[in-house]
Enzyme design. Structure first.
Site, PDB file in Angstrom:
ATOM      1  N   ALA A 151       0.775  -1.243   0.000  1.00 54.61           N
ATOM      2  CA  ALA A 151       0.000   0.000   0.000  1.00 54.61           C
ATOM      3  C   ALA A 151       0.806   1.293   0.000  1.00 54.61           C
ATOM      4  CB  ALA A 151      -0.938   0.007   1.213  1.00 54.61           C
ATOM      5  N   ALA A 152       2.056   1.288   0.460  1.00 59.12           N
ATOM      6  CA  ALA A 152       2.805   2.550   0.560  1.00 59.12           C
ATOM      7  C   ALA A 152       3.015   3.167  -0.826  1.00 59.12           C
ATOM      8  CB  ALA A 152       4.158   2.294   1.226  1.00 59.12           C
ATOM      9  N   PRO A 153       2.953   4.509  -0.903  1.00 56.84           N
ATOM     10  CA  PRO A 153       2.838   5.469   0.200  1.00 56.84           C
ATOM     11  C   PRO A 153       1.415   5.740   0.678  1.00 56.84           C
ATOM     12  CG  PRO A 153       3.130   6.643  -1.854  1.00 56.84           C
ATOM     13  CD  PRO A 153       3.230   5.181  -2.197  1.00 56.84           C
ATOM     14  N   LYS A 156      -3.531   4.785  -3.190  1.00 58.66           N
ATOM     15  CA  LYS A 156      -4.671   3.933  -3.521  1.00 58.66           C
ATOM     16  C   LYS A 156      -5.459   3.539  -2.272  1.00 58.66           C
ATOM     17  CE  LYS A 156      -2.781   2.137  -7.871  1.00 58.66           C
ATOM     18  NZ  LYS A 156      -1.468   2.811  -7.854  1.00 58.66           N
ATOM     19  N   GLU A 174       2.000  -2.662   4.237  1.00 59.29           N
ATOM     20  CA  GLU A 174       3.265  -2.420   3.544  1.00 59.29           C
ATOM     21  C   GLU A 174       4.357  -3.261   4.204  1.00 59.29           C
ATOM     22  OE1 GLU A 174       6.313  -1.773   1.418  1.00 59.29           O
ATOM     23  OE2 GLU A 174       4.374  -0.949   0.776  1.00 59.29           O
ATOM     24  N   ASP A 218      -1.276  -3.922  -5.916  1.00 59.22           N
ATOM     25  CA  ASP A 218      -0.520  -2.904  -6.658  1.00 59.22           C
ATOM     26  C   ASP A 218       0.953  -3.253  -6.466  1.00 59.22           C
ATOM     27  OD1 ASP A 218      -0.115  -0.569  -8.157  1.00 59.22           O
ATOM     28  OD2 ASP A 218       0.200   0.603  -6.331  1.00 59.22           O
ATOM     29  N   CYS A 271       2.879  -0.119 -12.477  1.00 64.55           N
ATOM     30  CA  CYS A 271       3.159   1.153 -13.159  1.00 64.55           C
ATOM     31  C   CYS A 271       4.259   0.919 -14.194  1.00 64.55           C
ATOM     32  CB  CYS A 271       3.544   2.243 -12.159  1.00 64.55           C
ATOM     33  SG  CYS A 271       5.014   1.887 -11.170  1.00 64.55           S
TER      34      CYS A 271
END
Length: 442
Positions: A151-153, A156, A174, A218, A271
């Site tokens: 999850a970091a930063p 989302k 994280e 992610d 990404c």
């Protein structure tokens, strides 16, 4: 092609040109001659767009366009008269695939906006906001439990907190402890009442035998989609890194799938641009898990989102490509797990999970507050002591800016001792001459 474009590794350019084709690749390279788009996402718990005031002598947003973003506005009791003399950035248009997402014409000094530190908005790359569209189209209208596994930063995760149905609970995780601290800071500022921040590896969640209605993967990736914004990712790229990322991503998804409740939603995103970490992982997931079904997301043609670039992958996937979409690079695909929800839900937190505790919780704090001027707010965010008016009671006090809480002080009368966490403080010694208001009252 700009300087950054010239720095792209030759092997990357060759494989990406082959993947995209001449015309699409040329448009991608042209993006390196342009400034990256700047975008923010408003916190619906603190800000509503129809009361945003945005000013510029050159450009303005029509009031009816802002009203179209529905229910977001700056709230809180503040002295707005002083703000009317200052300059602010202009919100030029909405991010069409995210409620409360807006583009700015240039990058302002976010660090020196107290409203950013108050969690009124989050600076987030526009493509990442596509998660809002996915969740709103595919979530049932009932309280859910969601896990953001990497999850970091926190971009989302904060988006998910806004998109999930009322009464839902989010676990924002994280694995890397230093990055988990940044995640905790951003979640705390946004509003953490419905969120638990943890620092565990995906396998820890699998071993805990928790079930979630929604899981976001992610995943760590080679970062090709961020080359325009982050030169460091260019220097770190190599084909071997892509292969290592693919293996790690598959391990994470394997752990995540076992934590997903029957009937649950899994969102996979990177990404990066290559097919090894994107379409090929989608095909692998569908082959590995026979109970997975890819889900289509309704989009508009003028969003310029691309589909699969690998002919063998016919699943509905969503690619954001710099130079084509108004964003950096992103890949996303959503899956539904077969079956009806059943079994243990993620309500209680197993002792095997390492839960991070916020340094303070504003929602449970004393009702005593003290409104700060802009200069005082910057001093507070730097960790400096304050002198509050005699009318402010002694003891624990929450200081605010424009009515939004920044954090606690201990008022002893002659001064107020600063209790803002050291790791959150503004490190720069620069002191702005005026407030560059990014959000402002009408």
């Amino acid at each position: 092609m700009g300087q950054k474009g010239n720095q792209l590794p030759q092997a990357f350019k060759e494989q990406t040109k082959k993947l995209m084709g001449e015309e699409r690749f040329a448009r991608y390279l042209s993006a390196f001659d342009e400034e990256p788009p700047v975008s923010i996402r408003l916190n619906p718990g603190k800000v509503r767009s129809e009361e945003l005031r945005v000013k510029s002598e050159e450009l303005r947003v029509k009031s009816e366009e802002l009203a179209g973003a529905n229910d977001y506005c700056v709230s809180g009791a503040a002295s707005k008269e002083s703000l009317l003399t200052h300059h602010s950035s202009l919100i030029t248009s909405e991010v069409p695939w995210c409620r409360g997402g807006f583009y700015l014409p240039q990058r302002p000094s976010f660090t020196f906006d107290p409203l950013l530190h108050a969690g009124c908005y989050y600076v987030q790359e526009a493509a990442s906001m596509f998660l809002d569209e996915v969740l709103r189209q595919h979530l049932p209208a009932r309280p859910l439990t969601m896990l953001d596994l990497c999850a970091a930063p926190g971009g989302k995760s904060t988006l998910a907190l806004a998109a999930l149905p009322e009464g839902s609970v989010l676990f924002a995780n994280e694995p890397m402890r230093q990055r988990a601290s940044i995640l905790l800071e951003n979640i705390s500022k946004w509003g953490a009442e419905r969120c638990h921040v943890t620092s565990n590896f995906p396998a820890d969640y699998r071993k805990a035998k928790m079930l979630f209605d929604v899981i976001l993967c992610d995943v760590p990736c080679s970062g090709e989609g961020m080359f325009r914004k982050d030169e460091q990712t260019i220097g770190e790229w190599n084909p071997q890194q892509v292969e290592r990322c693919q293996q790690l991503q598959r391990q994470i998804v394997t752990d995540a799938w076992q934590c997903l409740s029957p009937g649950g939603l899994l969102v996979y995103s990177t990404c990066t641009l290559n097919t090894r970490e994107n379409e090929e992982n989608v095909m692998w997931l569908l082959q590995q898990f026979g109970d997975a079904t890819p889900l289509a997301v309704d989009t508009q043609a003028d969003w310029h989102i691309n589909g699969s670039l690998l002919p063998a992958c016919t699943a509905p996937v969503y690619r954001f490509i710099p130079g084509i979409t108004q964003s950096e690079g992103l890949f996303m695909c959503a899956f539904r797990k077969a079956g009806e929800p059943r079994g243990k839900r993620a309500a209680a937190i197993p002792p095997s999970l390492h839960v991070l505790t916020p340094p303070f919780t504003l929602s449970n704090a004393t009702e005593a507050t003290a409104e700060l001027t802009y200069a005082q707010a910057i001093s507070y965010l730097r960790g400096e002591a304050l002198v509050l008016p005699p009318s402010v009671p002694r003891g624990m006090v929450i200081v605010t800016f424009m009515g939004h809480a920044l954090g606690p002080v201990k008022n002893i009368g002659t001064r107020a001792n600063n209790l803002y966490p050291k790791e959150w403080r503004i490190k720069s010694t620069h002191f702005p001459q005026e407030y560059e208001a990014i959000l402002r009252h009408t």
